[in-house]
Enzyme design. Structure first.
Site, PDB file in Angstrom:
ATOM      1  N   GLY A  96       0.803  -1.216   0.000  1.00 23.68           N
ATOM      2  CA  GLY A  96       0.000   0.000   0.000  1.00 23.68           C
ATOM      3  C   GLY A  96       0.836   1.265   0.000  1.00 23.68           C
ATOM      4  CB  THR A  97       4.372   1.926  -0.985  1.00 26.39           C
ATOM      5  OG1 THR A  97       4.944   0.903  -0.171  1.00 26.39           O
ATOM      6  CG2 THR A  97       5.307   3.125  -1.027  1.00 26.39           C
ATOM      7  CG  HIS A 126       9.490  16.854   2.485  1.00 27.57           C
ATOM      8  ND1 HIS A 126       9.293  15.493   2.324  1.00 27.57           N
ATOM      9  CD2 HIS A 126      10.377  17.232   1.506  1.00 27.57           C
ATOM     10  CE1 HIS A 126      10.018  15.066   1.316  1.00 27.57           C
ATOM     11  NE2 HIS A 126      10.686  16.106   0.792  1.00 27.57           N
ATOM     12  CG  HIS A 185     -33.998 -34.834   6.001  1.00 32.97           C
ATOM     13  ND1 HIS A 185     -32.679 -35.138   5.749  1.00 32.97           N
ATOM     14  CD2 HIS A 185     -34.212 -35.146   7.313  1.00 32.97           C
ATOM     15  CE1 HIS A 185     -32.115 -35.622   6.844  1.00 32.97           C
ATOM     16  NE2 HIS A 185     -33.025 -35.630   7.811  1.00 32.97           N
ATOM     17  CB  SER A 315     -43.035 -10.322 -12.941  1.00 34.08           C
ATOM     18  OG  SER A 315     -42.939 -10.781 -14.272  1.00 34.08           O
ATOM     19  CE  LYS A 321     -43.346 -14.637 -10.197  1.00 37.90           C
ATOM     20  NZ  LYS A 321     -42.186 -14.374  -9.361  1.00 37.90           N
ATOM     21  CB  VAL A 322     -45.331  -9.357  -4.622  1.00 33.58           C
ATOM     22  CG1 VAL A 322     -44.410  -8.729  -3.581  1.00 33.58           C
ATOM     23  CG2 VAL A 322     -46.384  -8.355  -5.079  1.00 33.58           C
TER      24      VAL A 322
END
Length: 459
Positions: A96-97, A126, A185, A315, A321-322
Site C-alpha cells: 500500500g505504499t 514535506h 430434509h 415481474s 407478482k410480488v
C-alpha cells in the site's frame, strides 16, 4: 498541469489536485481495474496521520507551527472534504505504499496551501519528512486497516445486526403460540411454534454478535511504530505508544500499540480472523433469509405460512407478482462475503519474511464485507422483517393434514404400529385418526388425547 518531483525525477500533475509525483506515477503504472481505495480507509489514514503529528510535536520532532497546518489538513481529510484527491487503485504495491504516499502528498500540499505556499514545493511541509515522520507504509497501512475495520464494525455492523436481532426476537414472542408443522430434509416433521422457529434465528444472530465482540479487540492492536520491518527504525522509543493513545482518543476505541510489531507487519492474522467471523454471519443470514422466502412462497402454490411486505412489482411480464426481494438481496450479499473471505484467507497466507504484500486486496474485501453486511441487515430489517405476519389459515391446514403428528403415538402403540398408521393414511388419502381407528390400534378418545399438537411443542 504543474510539475512535481520525487526521487525518480519530475512529472506533470493536474494543477487542481493535491496529490503529487508518486500518486501520479501510480495512476500511470497501475491502470488496473476500477476499484479504488475505499474512503473509509482514507479516513483512517487521516486519523493516524493526525495522531502521528500530535505525537511528533510532543516528542519535539515537529514544530507546532508546521503541525498546525498538518492538523488542519488531516481534519479536512477525516471529514471527507479531500476525497476527490485519492484516485489510486487497489491493484498496486502489496504494502500500500502508493496510497500511503497519496495521503502524505495530499496532506502536505493542502498544508502548504493553508500556509500560503506553492503546491508541490514541499515547503514548509514535506510529505516524507513531516507528514510521514516516524512511519513507513509497512506499518501505516495495516494500522489504517485495523482502524477502519474496528470503526465500521463498532458503529455500523453491530448496531444494524442488533436491530435485526431485536426485530426477530419480537416476532418470536409475537408468534409464540402459533403452532405449525416443522420440516426436516424438506419433508414434513413434528410440530413446533412459529415463535420457536424464529427463536432459532435470534439465537444464531446472538451467537454471531458474541463472536464479533470476541474478535473485535484483536483489531485494537496497531502496527504503527514498527516502521519498515518491525524494529521501529527512525522512530522515538515512545512514538508507538503515544501515537496509539492518540488514535484511541480520536476514535473513542481502545486501540493500543501491538507488543510484537514483526507479526503486525509480516502477517495479517487479525484480518483473516475477523473475516472468518463475518463469513459465519453470512452463513447465518443466508439460512434466515432463505427460510423466510420459502415460508412466504406462494401466494397460492407455495408454502405461504408467513406473509412478507410487498415492496415493489416483481415481474415485467406477470402482472401482480410480488417477489421476496429483500431475501434475494441478502443472500447475494452473503455469497459475496463468503467469496471475500476466500480471497482474504488466501491473501493472509502469503506473508513472506517481514511483510505480507497483499494488504490492499485484504483491506478492500474486508471493508466491502463489513458495509455489505451492515447495509443488508438494515435493509432486511426495515423492508422485510418488521412486516412479517403469520398466515394462520395455511399454517392450520398444513398442521392438521400432517402425517408426522403420528410421532406422538410412538410411546403408546410403538414405532411400527404408528408407522403403519401413517403409511395407511398416506396411501389411502385419509386422516391419521381414520387410519388408526380402521386398524383398531386406538379408540377415538385415545387418539384425540395422544395426538395434541400443543403437547408436542412444549408450550
Amino acid at each position: 498541469m504543474r510539475k512535481e518531483s520525487d526521487s525518480m525525477g519530475t512529472i506533470e500533475v493536474p494543477s487542481e489536485k493535491y496529490y503529487g509525483a508518486q500518486s501520479q506515477r501510480s495512476l500511470i503504472n497501475f491502470a488496473i481495474g476500477r476499484e479504488t481505495m475505499p474512503p473509509e480507509l482514507i479516513r483512517a489514514f487521516g486519523v493516524l496521520k493526525k495522531a502521528a503529528v500530535l505525537t511528533n510535536v510532543e516528542l519535539g520532532k515537529v514544530s507546532q507551527e508546521k503541525a498546525n497546518f498538518i492538523l488542519k489538513a488531516c481534519e479536512e481529510l477525516i471529514a471527507g472534504k479531500l476525497n476527490d484527491h485519492f484516485p489510486l487503485k487497489i491493484w498496486q504495491t502489496g504494502s500500500g505504499t502508493q496510497t500511503n504516499m497519496n495521503v502524505n502528498e495530499v496532506i502536505s500540499n493542502r498544508a502548504i496551501e493553508l500556509a500560503g505556499g506553492k503546491l508541490g514545493s514541499k515547503e514548509p511541509v514535506h510529505p516524507n519528512d513531516h507528514v510521514n515522520m516516524s512511519q513507513s507504509s509497512n506499518d501505516t497501512f495495516p494500522t489504517a486497516m485495523h482502524i477502519t475495520a474496528a470503526e465500521m464494525i463498532t458503529h455500523q455492523l453491530i448496531p444494524n445486526l442488533t436491530v435485526l436481532r431485536d426485530t426477530l426476537e419480537k416476532k418470536s414472542k409475537e408468534f409464540s403460540e402459533i403452532i405449525k408443522i416443522g420440516r426436516t430434509h424438506l419433508q414434513d416433521a413434528v410440530p413446533l411454534t412459529l415463535g420457536q422457529e424464529f427463536s432459532g434465528y435470534v439465537a444464531q444472530l446472538n451467537h454471531n454478535l458474541e463472536a464479533i465482540n470476541d474478535v473485535l479487540p484483536t483489531l485494537y492492536r496497531l502496527a504503527l511504530g514498527g516502521t519498515a520491518v518491525g524494529t521501529g527504525l527512525n522512530t522515538h522509543p515512545q512514538f508507538a505508544k503515544k501515537a496509539a493513545d492518540h488514535i484511541a482518543e480520536l476514535t473513542g476505541i481502545p486501540f493500543y500499540s501491538a507488543s510484537n510489531k514483526f507479526a503486525a507487519l509480516a502477517a495479517n492474522d487479525e484480518i483473516v480472523l475477523v473475516s472468518g467471523v463475518l463469513k459465519t454471519l453470512a452463513c447465518s443470514l443466508m439460512k434466515i433469509a432463505n427460510d423466510i422466502r420459502w415460508l412466504a412462497s406462494g401466494p397460492r402454490c407455495g408454502i405461504g405460512e408467513i406473509v412478507i411486505p410487498e415492496n415493489e412489482p416483481g415481474s415485467s411480464i406477470m402482472p401482480g407478482k410480488v417477489n421476496p426481494t429483500q431475501s434475494e438481496a441478502m443472500t447475494m450479499v452473503c455469497v459475496q462475503v463468503i467469496g471475500n473471505d476466500t480471497t482474504i484467507t488466501i491473501a493472509g497466507s502469503q506473508g513472506n519474511f517481514e511483510l505480507n504484500v497483499y494488504k490492499p486486496v485484504m483491506a478492500y474485501n474486508l471493508i466491502q464485507s463489513i458495509y455489505l453486511l451492515s447495509d443488508a441487515c438494515r435493509s432486511f430489517n426495515d423492508h422485510c422483517a418488521v412486516g412479517i405476519k403469520p398466515n394462520q389459515e395455511k399454517i392450520n391446514d398444513y398442521l392438521n393434514n400432517s402425517l408426522m403428528l403420528v410421532t406422538a403415538l410412538n410411546q403408546i402403540i410403538g414405532y411400527d404400529k404408528a408407522s403403519e398408521i401413517a403409511k395407511k393414511a398416506y396411501k389411502e388419502g385419509t386422516t391419521l385418526k381414520e387410519a388408526a381407528l380402521q386398524l383398531g390400534y386406538l379408540t377415538a378418545s385415545e387418539f384425540d388425547k395422544a395426538v395434541d399438537p400443543k403437547k408436542m411443542v412444549a408450550i
